[in-house]
Write a protein that holds these residues in place. Structure first.
Motif, short mmCIF file in Angstrom:
data_model
loop_
_atom_site.label_atom_id
_atom_site.label_comp_id
_atom_site.label_asym_id
_atom_site.label_seq_id
_atom_site.Cartn_x
_atom_site.Cartn_y
_atom_site.Cartn_z
N SER A 83 0.83 -1.20 0.00
CA SER A 83 0.00 0.00 0.00
C SER A 83 0.86 1.25 0.00
N ASN A 126 -11.12 4.51 -7.47
CA ASN A 126 -12.14 3.72 -6.78
C ASN A 126 -13.49 4.41 -6.93
N ARG A 166 -6.44 2.05 -9.73
CA ARG A 166 -7.53 1.07 -9.67
C ARG A 166 -7.12 -0.20 -8.94
N LYS A 167 -5.85 -0.47 -8.83
CA LYS A 167 -5.38 -1.68 -8.13
C LYS A 167 -5.45 -1.50 -6.61
N ASP A 168 -5.43 -0.28 -6.16
CA ASP A 168 -5.49 0.03 -4.72
C ASP A 168 -6.96 0.03 -4.30
N ARG A 169 -7.34 -0.86 -3.39
CA ARG A 169 -8.74 -1.00 -2.98
C ARG A 169 -9.18 0.08 -1.99
N ARG A 170 -8.24 0.81 -1.43
CA ARG A 170 -8.60 1.82 -0.43
C ARG A 170 -9.29 3.02 -1.09
#
Length: 72
Positions: A10, A51, A29-33
């Motif tokens: 992260s 997101n 877009r790969k970071d879910r936060r």
């Protein structure tokens, strides 16, 4: 369950300049936060515009402000 590996990845994503549009807008877009620390952590937090939930939260804030102005 969150691990130290997740924390490392992260932080690695936030520190990658390629994940910033125009140098200030975090878009990954790969970071879910939804909310992430800014590149310079002293400056606070920002939305991850990669997101969908970020847009929904901002829209909700704008609607709440418009409704409160209309009622007040």
């Amino acid at each position: 369950m969150k691990t130290n590996f997740d924390d490392y990845n992260s932080d690695k994503m936030v520190n990658d300049p390629d994940n910033y549009k125009w140098g200030i807008i975090y878009f990954n877009r790969k970071d879910r936060r939804v909310i992430v620390p800014k590149y310079n952590k002293v400056m606070g937090w920002t939305f991850n515009f990669g997101n969908l939930y970020s847009y929904l939260i901002i829209l909700g804030i704008i609607l709440a402000l418009l409704i409160s102005m209309r009622l007040g």
